[in-house]
Design an enzyme around this catalytic site. Structure first.
Site, PDB file in Angstrom:
ATOM      1  CD  GLU A 248      -2.894  -1.221   0.847  1.00  0.00           C
ATOM      2  OE1 GLU A 248      -3.438  -0.283   0.430  1.00  0.00           O
ATOM      3  OE2 GLU A 248      -3.392  -2.385   0.445  1.00  0.00           O
ATOM      4  CB  CYS A 282      -1.543   7.277   0.962  1.00  0.00           C
ATOM      5  SG  CYS A 282      -3.259   6.632   1.784  1.00  0.00           S
TER       6      CYS A 282
HETATM    7  P1  NAD Z   1       8.133   4.881   4.713  1.00  0.00           P
HETATM    8  O1  NAD Z   1       8.529   4.113   3.506  1.00  0.00           O
HETATM    9  O2  NAD Z   1       9.483   5.847   4.758  1.00  0.00           O
HETATM   10  O3  NAD Z   1       8.402   3.889   5.905  1.00  0.00           O
HETATM   11  C1  NAD Z   1       7.280   2.947   5.989  1.00  0.00           C
HETATM   12  C2  NAD Z   1       7.759   1.788   6.660  1.00  0.00           C
HETATM   13  O4  NAD Z   1       8.677   0.974   5.948  1.00  0.00           O
HETATM   14  C3  NAD Z   1       8.365   2.201   7.873  1.00  0.00           C
HETATM   15  O5  NAD Z   1       8.224   1.223   9.015  1.00  0.00           O
HETATM   16  C4  NAD Z   1      10.012   1.814   7.754  1.00  0.00           C
HETATM   17  O6  NAD Z   1      10.794   1.635   8.512  1.00  0.00           O
HETATM   18  C5  NAD Z   1       9.778   0.992   6.618  1.00  0.00           C
HETATM   19  N1  NAD Z   1      10.983   0.845   5.773  1.00  0.00           N
HETATM   20  C6  NAD Z   1      11.569   1.755   5.334  1.00  0.00           C
HETATM   21  N2  NAD Z   1      12.559   1.095   4.357  1.00  0.00           N
HETATM   22  C7  NAD Z   1      12.371   0.052   4.455  1.00  0.00           C
HETATM   23  C8  NAD Z   1      13.123  -1.213   3.920  1.00  0.00           C
HETATM   24  N3  NAD Z   1      14.120  -1.128   2.994  1.00  0.00           N
HETATM   25  N4  NAD Z   1      12.830  -2.314   3.943  1.00  0.00           N
HETATM   26  C9  NAD Z   1      11.637  -2.617   4.815  1.00  0.00           C
HETATM   27  N5  NAD Z   1      10.703  -1.805   5.301  1.00  0.00           N
HETATM   28  C10 NAD Z   1      11.170  -0.351   5.250  1.00  0.00           C
HETATM   29  O7  NAD Z   1       7.027   5.650   4.627  1.00  0.00           O
HETATM   30  P2  NAD Z   1       6.586   6.815   5.700  1.00  0.00           P
HETATM   31  O8  NAD Z   1       7.091   7.832   5.300  1.00  0.00           O
HETATM   32  O9  NAD Z   1       6.566   5.960   7.137  1.00  0.00           O
HETATM   33  O10 NAD Z   1       4.978   6.928   5.311  1.00  0.00           O
HETATM   34  C11 NAD Z   1       4.302   7.637   4.324  1.00  0.00           C
HETATM   35  C12 NAD Z   1       4.327   6.831   3.135  1.00  0.00           C
HETATM   36  O11 NAD Z   1       3.492   6.106   3.368  1.00  0.00           O
HETATM   37  C13 NAD Z   1       3.726   7.736   1.922  1.00  0.00           C
HETATM   38  O12 NAD Z   1       4.275   7.688   0.583  1.00  0.00           O
HETATM   39  C14 NAD Z   1       2.277   7.502   1.814  1.00  0.00           C
HETATM   40  O13 NAD Z   1       1.624   7.794   0.855  1.00  0.00           O
HETATM   41  C15 NAD Z   1       2.421   6.035   2.246  1.00  0.00           C
HETATM   42  N6  NAD Z   1       1.225   5.577   2.769  1.00  0.00           N
HETATM   43  C16 NAD Z   1       0.281   4.871   1.906  1.00  0.00           C
HETATM   44  C17 NAD Z   1      -1.135   4.163   2.558  1.00  0.00           C
HETATM   45  C18 NAD Z   1      -1.732   3.565   1.539  1.00  0.00           C
HETATM   46  O14 NAD Z   1      -2.728   2.858   2.082  1.00  0.00           O
HETATM   47  N7  NAD Z   1      -1.492   3.001   0.168  1.00  0.00           N
HETATM   48  C19 NAD Z   1      -1.551   4.671   3.728  1.00  0.00           C
HETATM   49  C20 NAD Z   1      -0.675   5.530   4.653  1.00  0.00           C
HETATM   50  C21 NAD Z   1       0.633   5.706   4.128  1.00  0.00           C
END
Ligand code: NAD
Length: 478
Positions: A248, A282
């Site tokens: 997501e 998002c």
């Molecule tokens: P992020 O990608 O920085 O982090 C999200 C999670 O992924 C964190 O727990 C982080 O530690 C983990 N992560 C980061 N790098 C990783 C890797 N290499 N391997 C595995 N895990 C990893 O995102 P964020 O800043 O926490 O959240 C914002 C983003 O989330 C925005 O792009 C937003 O659109 C998206 N989002 C999407 C939805 C949806 O339903 N589509 C909902 C909420 C947020």
């Protein structure tokens, strides 16, 4: 400051790795907690515990599994004030939205619990004499959930509730920005005596422990809600063990305002959508396409409404309209993007400055005279900024909206049913709102296409993500 403990096999356990990450209150920059960067062995152990408990959990009648979810929901409601204040403090969310998140999470658990008696397999007609064909729906096994910070509490439930009701066990990794609410969730899980190992929580940075959560051989599904780069990384890691992915990811929702739209309504919905959670959602409106004939009226009203949006510390001001961004790097990234847009010809009509003082605040900003080539129109902003672009006719509006690598949500404002349905036919998005903006419903299906992800969440189809099929051909001839 003491590090938060992991929750593994029904117990709170000290983190193995002492290297820590500071958790800041984004409204004050105060250091409020610490989490470990995580440890691979610790993740392996959590997955092992989830694995060992899974068969027993799956053989527990679904309705009993549902009762555990309902008990968690009840405890969440009892601790709603504490949870609300925690979410405000660590995420900068305004009070009303944090409270909504807490109660929605409880409702979501109740909703998913109700699926216990409703999900079904199938019995198929056979081509052979004396044969019965049964298609079972079974749990996948161990699942992992990697969470972002923007709806940190709800997203625990969005992953664990469909996983558990269908007989899976789960290891959750919260965002390193917002770990405290997850700690309370784990306390509740312990209080209600959920069988050990069914729900586990490990803290850590994604780059440090994310790969183990995605490629461990015992994991059958890794579900990430987060950014596009993290999604790609998780998919790459999951490919090593052919683990199923549910991603997501980011969105770049266009709001299309046709010439016959109710302008006041469109302005009100778009502004609410853009400032909610300080634009860090998002599916909130990220770019606006307005018909050239109504541009002036629409933009004047939009600017007036955005000028009325004041930011303030939601810990101190319960009625704050808008809190801070999550961290300094987000504030700096957004300001740079705004300045680059200005240099490329965008006209800042309100906002667009970097506030001084404590906290990662950013003003509600409107930029007109943008075009589809600009970064601000192609990449996720994740802040309270609205770039405006005009269009001449329906085809151009749809073309501009689709001309983007994201495909999560979109919105359309028109009084004409034909225009609305034509737009639905042609928009390349997983979700479209007609004459309103976000949010989605728990019985819907929240799923993006293109670079916004793979698979989805919520409702019947969200539940299916956590099920596999097992087909049995039974020959009963003598
Ligand atoms: P992020 O990608 O920085 O982090 C999200 C999670 O992924 C964190 O727990 C982080 O530690 C983990 N992560 C980061 N790098 C990783 C890797 N290499 N391997 C595995 N895990 C990893 O995102 P964020 O800043 O926490 O959240 C914002 C983003 O989330 C925005 O792009 C937003 O659109 C998206 N989002 C999407 C939805 C949806 O339903 N589509 C909902 C909420 C947020």
């Amino acid at each position: 400051m003491n590090m938060l403990k992991n929750f593994i096999n029904g117990e709170f356990v000290d983190a193995k790795n002492n290297n820590s990450i500071n958790v800041l209150n984004p409204s004050t920059e105060e250091h409020i907690a610490s989490v470990s960067i995580g440890d691979i062995d610790e993740v392996k152990y959590a997955i092992e515990c989830a694995y060992k408990s899974q068969k027993n959990w799956e053989s527990t009648p679904a309705v009993e599994r549902g009762l555990y979810l309902k008990k968690i929901a009840k405890k969440i409601r009892e601790r709603a004030d504490e949870l609300t204040n925690t979410i405000v403090k660590e995420g900068g969310k305004i009070h009303a939205l944090a409270e909504t998140e807490v109660y929605f999470t409880a409702d979501y658990l109740d909703y998913m619990a109700e699926w216990a008696r409703r999900y079904e397999g199938e019995i198929l007609q056979s081509d052979r004499k004396d044969e019965h064909i049964f298609l079972y729906k079974k749990a996948l096994g161990v699942t992992t959930g990697i969470l972002p910070w923007n709806f940190p509490f709800f997203l625990i439930a969005r992953k664990m509730a469909p996983a558990l009701i269908t007989g899976n066990t789960i290891v959750i990794k919260p965002s390193e920005e917002t770990p405290i609410n997850a700690n309370i969730f784990a306390e509740i899980v312990k209080e209600i005596n959920l069988p050990k190992g069914v729900f586990n929580l490990v803290y850590g940075s994604g780059s440090h422990i994310g790969s183990e959560l995605a490629n461990n051989e015992k994991v059958q599904l890794v579900s990430l809600t987060g950014s596009e780069p993290a999604g790609k990384k998780v998919m790459e890691e999951a490919s090593k063990s052919l683990t199923k992915v549910n991603l997501e990811l980011g969105g770049k929702a266009p709001a299309i305002v046709f010439e016959d739209a109710d302008i006041d309504k469109a302005v009100s919905y778009i502004v609410d959508s853009r400032i909610i959670n300080t634009g860090q959602v998002c599916n909130c409106a990220e770019r606006v396409y307005v018909h050239e004939s109504i541009e002036k009226t629409f933009v004047d009203k939009l600017v007036t409404a955005m000028k009325n949006v004041a930011y303030s510390d939601p810990n101190k001001n319960k009625d704050s309209m808008m809190g801070p961004l999550i961290n300094q790097s987000s504030q700096e990234k957004i300001h740079k993007l705004v300045k680059e847009t200005e240099q490329a010809g965008g006209k800042i009509l309100t906002g667009g400055y970097l506030p001084t003082g404590k906290g990662f605040f950013y003003p509600a900003t409107v930029i007109s005279e943008c075009n589809n080539k600009m970064d601000i129109v192609q990449n996720e902003i994740f802040g309270p900024i609205l770039p405006i672009i005009t269009f001449k006719d329906f085809d151009e509006a749809i073309h501009l909206a689709n001309d983007c690598r994201y495909g999560l949500t979109s919105s359309v404002y028109t009084k004409n049913l034909q225009t609305a349905f034509k737009a639905v036919d042609q928009l390349e998005f997983g979700e479209t709102y007609i004459n309103r903006e976000n949010f989605e419903a728990m019985q819907g299906f929240h799923a993006g296409i293109k670079n916004s992800g793979i698979g989805g969440a919520d409702g019947k189809h969200g539940l299916e993500e956590y099920l596999r099929t097992h087909i049995v051909y039974m020959n009963i001839s003598e």
